[in-house]
Design a protein around this motif. Structure first.
Motif, PDB file in Angstrom:
ATOM      1  N   TYR A   1       0.806  -0.892  -0.242  1.00 17.40           N
ATOM      2  CA  TYR A   1       0.039   0.042  -0.155  1.00 17.40           C
ATOM      3  C   TYR A   1       1.085   1.227   0.341  1.00 17.40           C
TER       4      TYR A   1
ATOM      5  N   ALA B   1       3.461   2.182  -2.015  1.00 15.69           N
ATOM      6  CA  ALA B   1       3.916   2.354  -3.182  1.00 15.69           C
ATOM      7  C   ALA B   1       2.750   2.893  -3.914  1.00 15.69           C
ATOM      8  N   MET B   2       1.410   2.897  -3.204  1.00 11.29           N
ATOM      9  CA  MET B   2       0.160   4.157  -4.050  1.00 11.29           C
ATOM     10  C   MET B   2       0.283   4.607  -3.647  1.00 11.29           C
ATOM     11  N   ALA B   3       0.711   4.485  -2.118  1.00 12.74           N
ATOM     12  CA  ALA B   3      -0.497   6.144  -1.242  1.00 12.74           C
ATOM     13  C   ALA B   3       1.071   7.484  -1.320  1.00 12.74           C
TER      14      ALA B   3
ATOM     15  N   LEU C   1       3.534   7.159  -4.253  1.00 15.67           N
ATOM     16  CA  LEU C   1       2.860   7.069  -5.678  1.00 15.67           C
ATOM     17  C   LEU C   1       1.413   8.781  -5.797  1.00 15.67           C
ATOM     18  N   ALA C   2       0.907   8.866  -4.600  1.00 16.87           N
ATOM     19  CA  ALA C   2      -0.225   9.756  -4.723  1.00 16.87           C
ATOM     20  C   ALA C   2       0.158  11.199  -4.494  1.00 16.87           C
TER      21      ALA C   2
ATOM     22  N   PHE D   1       2.450  -1.632 -13.794  1.00 12.54           N
ATOM     23  CA  PHE D   1       2.504  -0.255 -14.089  1.00 12.54           C
ATOM     24  C   PHE D   1       3.030   0.357 -15.316  1.00 12.54           C
TER      25      PHE D   1
ATOM     26  N   VAL E   1      -1.993   5.866 -13.095  1.00 10.70           N
ATOM     27  CA  VAL E   1      -2.282   6.361 -12.191  1.00 10.70           C
ATOM     28  C   VAL E   1      -3.944   6.663 -11.873  1.00 10.70           C
TER      29      VAL E   1
ATOM     30  N   PHE F   1      -5.168   3.387 -11.220  1.00  9.80           N
ATOM     31  CA  PHE F   1      -4.644   2.585  -9.761  1.00  9.80           C
ATOM     32  C   PHE F   1      -6.379   2.988  -8.809  1.00  9.80           C
TER      33      PHE F   1
ATOM     34  N   LEU G   1      -5.690  11.809  -7.176  1.00 10.84           N
ATOM     35  CA  LEU G   1      -5.136  11.437  -6.132  1.00 10.84           C
ATOM     36  C   LEU G   1      -5.628  11.046  -4.434  1.00 10.84           C
ATOM     37  N   LEU G   2      -6.373  12.870  -4.074  1.00 11.09           N
ATOM     38  CA  LEU G   2      -6.751  12.309  -3.086  1.00 11.09           C
ATOM     39  C   LEU G   2      -7.792  11.400  -2.586  1.00 11.09           C
TER      40      LEU G   2
ATOM     41  N   LEU H   1      -7.847   8.528  -3.566  1.00 11.88           N
ATOM     42  CA  LEU H   1      -6.465   7.007  -3.843  1.00 11.88           C
ATOM     43  C   LEU H   1      -6.151   6.861  -2.334  1.00 11.88           C
ATOM     44  N   LEU H   2      -5.575   8.605  -1.714  1.00 17.24           N
ATOM     45  CA  LEU H   2      -5.066   8.416  -0.261  1.00 17.24           C
ATOM     46  C   LEU H   2      -6.343   8.030   0.906  1.00 17.24           C
TER      47      LEU H   2
ATOM     48  N   LEU I   1      -7.213   4.393   0.779  1.00 16.50           N
ATOM     49  CA  LEU I   1      -6.253   4.087   1.638  1.00 16.50           C
ATOM     50  C   LEU I   1      -6.198   4.089   2.401  1.00 16.50           C
ATOM     51  N   PHE I   2      -6.118   5.180   2.845  1.00 21.90           N
ATOM     52  CA  PHE I   2      -6.125   5.271   4.768  1.00 21.90           C
ATOM     53  C   PHE I   2      -8.024   4.832   5.420  1.00 21.90           C
TER      54      PHE I   2
ATOM     55  N   PHE J   1      -0.660  -7.947  -2.446  1.00 14.91           N
ATOM     56  CA  PHE J   1       0.175  -6.692  -2.786  1.00 14.91           C
ATOM     57  C   PHE J   1      -1.074  -5.548  -2.146  1.00 14.91           C
TER      58      PHE J   1
END
Lengths: 324, 300
Positions: free
Chosen positions: A121, A123-125, A127-128, B43, B229, B232, B274-275, B277-278, B281-282, B300
């Motif tokens: 994870y 790597a993804m975080a 990257l962003a 990628f 990206v 992703f 991207l925000l 995405l973050l 993830l969190f 992964f």
């Protein structure tokens, strides 16, 4: 899958002494050979990149995590130093420390949630994060100067003694590299280093043996981010000019390539890789301009397929062929 | 001239968002296809989209071949690139850990991008739309006919893939590899061959995305990275490995991006996805449709 690590029992005293002596004498030699004198300048950049790759090697080769955001920590350090010294005229060393603190805080904020989970994870975080930071550097024109960059960043000095020549700066940067290398070599040989290796081997087994996997991974990530910030500050004060392109995703991936090329499981490999890639991009690949991307891609694939241990594993490979 | 109301503006952004979101969904489906079999993120997925666009430009504009023939030809070429990627870059790796495979695909993406720059140069290329450029208007919002093609192709891809995975032996074998590669090889499935198939499949899907989006947004050699990206982010939002998640994730990312760019700031357009995405993830790393149990055993 079992991966074996070279366990360094002996202290690297001989290598370290040789390395230190070589670095100390390099300017003396380089300045006396025509065609090589501008290598001093490139060597300063090699040093700056080495500060980052040594710690990144701990993260990748030992903790087994990919970070695609180290160019951003590099950039945070550079921009914090650059902006505060040019706009408020504060002491560069103070700004360097501010950069370290901010980078540590940011790394903790990104690393803690993503490293508590198993897998990649981070790597993804990162990257962003890297892309977001580049956009912010470009868009906040009033502070950072936007895509045109930030110029007239003052130099740095020690106790009123200005480091105003390439040679003086060379000694400053490589002094820092030497200290970082010393510290990281000691980390590998310590309890922390053994814990990191066990995590890379098998997270499950490591945690079963009582290793706090998340804690160690976060710790290494924050350490590597702080060192990247230091490298950024040194970069800003050396070049006196920074722009967002020096800190984008491509640079993050270049750092990755340095580590792969040098050898993922060796701190010496991190320095070798930093030197090779820096010389490639500053000297040898200049004629290729943007096509260098293709060459980097080819290098990565060739290394991953034919030389997984990186350049530093060549002597060992040749040795085993010789004995056969 | 009609008055531009907030409602029509919102509708406009929504249509744009769904169009671009369909492309992100296709990229995300491509990611998932490879991820399900190898547990690694490819990628170079964005480069397939870029290649799809540029190869199509070569066939359609340079050689002037009609769409009916140039479209399958392009997909064939890009699929070949995907197969080569597996045979030349992924399969020769002796110790294929996820970390090493990720690094290898990053290297491959650089290689493809550099090659594309050599062949096509740095300028963006245009492609004539499949059915003219006369825009239609719905309640004050303008719709390019090509946008309907994009959405239509996403629907086709989804239907074909669903049939493929549910109704054919090869699709079922791919799904088996996704669940447990070791057990699959025990029952006689050639896992290496399945990895090859997954690369070919995701290259074909990526190429299709590139072909249909180029008439709207042009295409140049370095577009792949950002597309990857975003795709992703869509993948993570929907849940890694879930096809319906990829579609929902893609559409949501497209909508957020288009609404964010239109209503808040266009300079920060790329930041919104991207925000998301973050935050995903969190807050919920398994994604909207991914299951927590599955994400625990993933590498992964």
């Amino acid at each position: 899958m079992v991966e074996t690590f070279p366990v360094t029992k002996h202290k690297n005293t001989v290598q370290l002494a040789g390395f230190g002596l070589g670095l100390f004498l390099f300017p003396w030699v380089a300045q006396r050979i025509p065609y090589l004198d501008h290598y001093m300048d490139v060597m300063v950049f090699v040093g700056i990149y080495s500060i980052m790759t040594i710690a990144l090697c701990l993260l990748m080769g030992y903790a087994g995590q990919i970070s695609l955001g180290h160019a951003s920590f590099f950039g945070l350090g550079a921009y914090i130093s650059g902006v505060i010294t040019t706009k408020y005229g504060l002491n560069p060393w103070f700004c360097l420390v501010v950069g370290m603190v901010v980078s540590a805080a940011v790394a903790l904020a990104i690393g803690a949630p993503s490293l508590k989970l198993r897998g990649h994870y981070l790597a993804m975080a990162t990257l962003a994060f890297c892309i977001i930071i580049t956009i912010i550097f470009n868009e906040t024109m009033a502070v950072t100067g936007g895509p045109d960059g930030l110029a007239f960043i003052p130099g740095i000095g020690i106790m009123g003694y200005a480091l105003d020549s390439v040679v003086k700066y060379y000694y400053l940067v490589w002094g820092v590299v030497f200290v970082v290398l010393l510290v990281c070599l000691n980390i590998i040989r310590s309890r922390v280093g053994r814990a990191l290796r066990s995590i890379h081997g098998s997270e499950l087994a490591a945690s079963a043996m009582g290793v706090n996997v998340a804690k160690y991974k976060i710790w290494v990530f924050v350490l590597s981010a702080v060192l990247a910030s230091v490298a950024g500050s040194l970069y800003a004060h050396y070049l006196n000019f920074i722009n967002p392109a020096s800190f984008d995703l491509f640079v993050s991936i270049k750092l990755l390539i340095m580590i792969i090329l040098g050898g993922m499981h060796s701190l010496w490999g991190a320095i070798v890789g930093a030197a090779l890639v820096t010389f490639l991009s500053y000297e040898w690949l200049q004629y290729f301009e943007e096509a260098e991307v293709m060459i980097y891609g080819a290098i990565v694939l060739l290394i991953v397929i034919f030389l997984p241990g990186g350049v530093v594993s060549i002597p060992e490979k040749v040795g085993s062929l010789w004995r056969r | 001239m009609e008055e531009i109301t907030l409602a029509s503006q919102l509708l406009q952004y929504t249509i744009t968002g769904i169009t671009i979101g369909s492309i992100y969904a296709m990229v995300a489906i491509g990611f998932n296809t490879i991820y399900n079999v190898t547990e690694a993120i490819n990628f170079a997925q964005g480069e397939f989209v870029m290649l799809g666009g540029l190869v199509m430009v070569f066939f359609r504009v340079t050689l002037n071949i009609p769409v009916v023939f140039s479209l399958p030809l392009t997909i064939l070429v890009v699929t070949t690139v995907g197969i080569l990627l597996d045979r030349l870059a992924i399969r020769p790796i002796r110790k294929p850990s996820v970390l090493v495979m990720v690094i290898a695909t990053i290297g491959a993406s650089f290689l493809i991008r550099g090659a594309a720059m050599f062949i096509w140069g740095k300028n963006p290329f245009d492609l004539p739309p499949f059915s003219g450029r006369n825009p239609m208007t719905f309640w004050g919002a303008v719709v390019q006919p090509q946008a309907l093609w994009v959405i239509g192709f996403l629907v086709v891809v989804v239907i074909v893939l669903t049939l493929f995975f549910d109704r054919t032996i090869m699709g079922k074998a791919l799904r088996a590899c996704a669940v447990n590669p070791n057990a699959s090889s025990l029952v006689g499935i050639n896992v290496k061959y399945m990895i090859l198939v997954s690369f070919a499949l995701s290259a074909a899907i990526g190429a299709l995305g590139g072909i249909v989006i180029t008439p709207i947004s042009l295409m140049e050699y370095d577009r792949g990275a950002m597309l990857a990206v975003k795709g992703f982010s869509a993948c993570a939002l929907g849940g890694m490995g879930s096809f319906s998640g990829a579609i929902i994730g893609g559409l949501i990312i497209g909508l957020i991006e288009s609404l964010g760019a239109g209503l808040i700031s266009s300079g920060y357009k790329d930041v919104f996805a991207l925000l998301v995405l973050l935050v995903v993830l969190f807050v919920k790393p398994s994604g909207l449709l991914g299951s927590v149990e599955v994400s625990k055993i993933r590498k992964f």
